[in-house]
Design a protein around this motif. Structure first.
Motif, PDB file in Angstrom:
ATOM      1  N   ARG A 108       0.828  -1.204   0.000  1.00  0.00           N
ATOM      2  CA  ARG A 108       0.000   0.000   0.000  1.00  0.00           C
ATOM      3  C   ARG A 108       0.866   1.259   0.000  1.00  0.00           C
ATOM      4  O   ARG A 108       0.604   2.208  -0.750  1.00  0.00           O
ATOM      5  N   VAL A 109       1.890   1.279   0.856  1.00  0.00           N
ATOM      6  CA  VAL A 109       2.727   2.467   0.970  1.00  0.00           C
ATOM      7  C   VAL A 109       3.590   2.657  -0.280  1.00  0.00           C
ATOM      8  O   VAL A 109       4.038   3.764  -0.571  1.00  0.00           O
ATOM      9  N   MET A 110       3.772   1.583  -1.048  1.00  0.00           N
ATOM     10  CA  MET A 110       4.502   1.668  -2.314  1.00  0.00           C
ATOM     11  C   MET A 110       3.578   1.961  -3.498  1.00  0.00           C
ATOM     12  O   MET A 110       3.988   1.896  -4.647  1.00  0.00           O
ATOM     13  N   GLY A 111       2.315   2.258  -3.210  1.00  0.00           N
ATOM     14  CA  GLY A 111       1.410   2.727  -4.248  1.00  0.00           C
ATOM     15  C   GLY A 111       0.469   1.706  -4.845  1.00  0.00           C
ATOM     16  O   GLY A 111      -0.247   2.015  -5.800  1.00  0.00           O
ATOM     17  N   VAL A 112       0.436   0.488  -4.301  1.00  0.00           N
ATOM     18  CA  VAL A 112      -0.455  -0.549  -4.828  1.00  0.00           C
ATOM     19  C   VAL A 112      -1.805  -0.455  -4.111  1.00  0.00           C
ATOM     20  O   VAL A 112      -1.865  -0.483  -2.882  1.00  0.00           O
ATOM     21  N   SER A 113      -2.879  -0.347  -4.871  1.00  0.00           N
ATOM     22  CA  SER A 113      -4.212  -0.253  -4.271  1.00  0.00           C
ATOM     23  C   SER A 113      -4.922  -1.604  -4.215  1.00  0.00           C
ATOM     24  O   SER A 113      -5.696  -1.859  -3.283  1.00  0.00           O
ATOM     25  N   LEU A 149       6.399   5.624  -3.468  1.00  0.00           N
ATOM     26  CA  LEU A 149       6.344   5.664  -2.012  1.00  0.00           C
ATOM     27  C   LEU A 149       5.495   6.835  -1.517  1.00  0.00           C
ATOM     28  O   LEU A 149       5.724   7.988  -1.887  1.00  0.00           O
ATOM     29  N   ASP A 150       4.518   6.513  -0.665  1.00  0.00           N
ATOM     30  CA  ASP A 150       3.673   7.521  -0.034  1.00  0.00           C
ATOM     31  C   ASP A 150       4.317   7.908   1.301  1.00  0.00           C
ATOM     32  O   ASP A 150       4.092   7.267   2.325  1.00  0.00           O
ATOM     33  N   TYR A 151       5.115   8.953   1.268  1.00  0.00           N
ATOM     34  CA  TYR A 151       5.844   9.364   2.471  1.00  0.00           C
ATOM     35  C   TYR A 151       4.909   9.792   3.599  1.00  0.00           C
ATOM     36  O   TYR A 151       5.285   9.728   4.771  1.00  0.00           O
ATOM     37  N   SER A 152       3.699  10.213   3.256  1.00  0.00           N
ATOM     38  CA  SER A 152       2.766  10.670   4.285  1.00  0.00           C
ATOM     39  C   SER A 152       2.279   9.528   5.176  1.00  0.00           C
ATOM     40  O   SER A 152       1.751   9.765   6.269  1.00  0.00           O
ATOM     41  N   ALA A 236      -0.864   7.436  14.440  1.00  0.00           N
ATOM     42  CA  ALA A 236       0.367   6.735  14.061  1.00  0.00           C
ATOM     43  C   ALA A 236       0.424   5.446  14.859  1.00  0.00           C
ATOM     44  O   ALA A 236       0.324   5.467  16.088  1.00  0.00           O
ATOM     45  N   THR A 237       0.553   4.316  14.179  1.00  0.00           N
ATOM     46  CA  THR A 237       0.628   3.032  14.861  1.00  0.00           C
ATOM     47  C   THR A 237       2.085   2.635  15.085  1.00  0.00           C
ATOM     48  O   THR A 237       2.975   2.997  14.318  1.00  0.00           O
ATOM     49  N   THR A 238       2.301   1.878  16.145  1.00  0.00           N
ATOM     50  CA  THR A 238       3.642   1.422  16.500  1.00  0.00           C
ATOM     51  C   THR A 238       3.538   0.077  17.209  1.00  0.00           C
ATOM     52  O   THR A 238       2.458  -0.326  17.637  1.00  0.00           O
ATOM     53  N   CYS A 239       4.668  -0.614  17.325  1.00  0.00           N
ATOM     54  CA  CYS A 239       4.695  -1.915  18.006  1.00  0.00           C
ATOM     55  C   CYS A 239       6.142  -2.189  18.393  1.00  0.00           C
ATOM     56  O   CYS A 239       6.872  -1.284  18.773  1.00  0.00           O
TER      57      CYS A 239
END
Length: 282
Positions: A108-113, A149-152, A236-239
């Motif tokens: 997703r973050v690399m632009g694949v929907s 890449l979706d930097y946002s 913002a998610t984290t783990c």
């Protein structure tokens, strides 16, 4: 296709022979789980599935576990796996919801929907007696893959430091409650115990039903709100290392939240440094 980022085992079974469908085994486990993702893939996987190793598709120069690689590296890795533009991707893992959402998020973050997570994963697929095959990753012809890449959608340590001070973005931690409060040690050596100032906690396992499938959107929304989130504001998610944070990102997406970011360094970075503030307790 569904407008949700998950598909059922029945949907996958019905479309398994579709020429533009790519099935990915994105299984990955923590060392203490005592499971070998590569061996499990060789012993049995969904027919035609490609093995995707998040440790291999990563940035080794970061010094942190399996962080997102540069777009040109991701593109090259996908091309060699035979994954290209215009395909529909379905990702699963051996637990149902553990590492597959991380792979989903990477695409997703690399632009694949057109990328989805298999609801219930291999656990549900196998329990239903659906077909499996053994052996290595099938050879596929290389295809062109465009990474944008979706930097946002990313948060780095400077972003998270800012979020903890100005509250502009809510922080949601996917780790178990005992690790979040600092009562239990971190599984990685050298990590302090506790959490980021102002962070909320929702252990990722709480988003799942007993059969390993994901809870419905309304139930997940209730859990997010009970954890303290305002779903009309950015999150913002984290783990521990950026893997199960993506389970929360997936659940938030289904719940209709927007403005989502994932802190890729997660606690491996924050808890391993001395210039970050660590809070214990609830």
């Amino acid at each position: 296709m569904t407008d949700q980022p998950i598909v059922s085992t029945q949907w996958l079974a019905d479309h398994l022979s579709s020429p533009d469908l790519v099935v990915i085994d994105g299984s990955w486990y923590l060392p203490q789980m005592g499971r070998d993702a590569a061996k499990e893939y060789l012993d049995g996987h969904i027919p035609g599935a490609i093995r995707f190793d998040i440790d291999d598709v990563s940035d080794p120069s970061s010094g942190l576990p399996h962080t997102l690689p540069q777009p040109h590296v991701f593109s090259s890795k996908m091309r060699k796996l035979g994954i290209g533009d215009g395909q529909t991707i379905v990702v699963y893992d051996g637990m149902g919801y553990f590492s597959a959402p991380r792979v989903w998020w990477m695409f997703r973050v690399m632009g694949v929907s057109d990328v989805y997570v298999l609801d219930g994963g291999m656990k549900k697929w196998a329990a239903e007696g659906r077909p499996l095959e053994d052996g290595g990753t099938p050879l596929r012809p290389e295809r062109h893959f465009t990474a944008r890449l979706d930097y946002s959608a990313l948060a780095d340590i400077d972003d998270v430091k800012r979020f903890t001070s100005d509250g502009s973005v809510q922080i949601l931690d996917a780790r178990p409650a005992e690790r979040f409060t600092g009562q239990a040690p971190e599984p990685r050596e050298g990590m302090r115990s506790g959490h980021m100032p102002g962070a909320f906690n929702l252990p990722f396992m709480k988003l799942m039903n007993e059969d390993g499938t994901l809870k419905d959107a309304a139930s997940m929304r209730e859990l997010f709100i009970e954890a303290g989130l305002d779903l009309d504001k950015p999150v913002a998610t984290t783990c521990g290392s950026g893997v199960t944070a993506a389970v929360l990102t997936l659940g938030l997406t289904i719940s209709g939240a927007r403005g989502l970011k994932l802190y890729d360094g997660s606690w491996s970075e924050w808890g391993g440094r001395e210039d970050t503030e660590v809070v214990t307790g609830n």
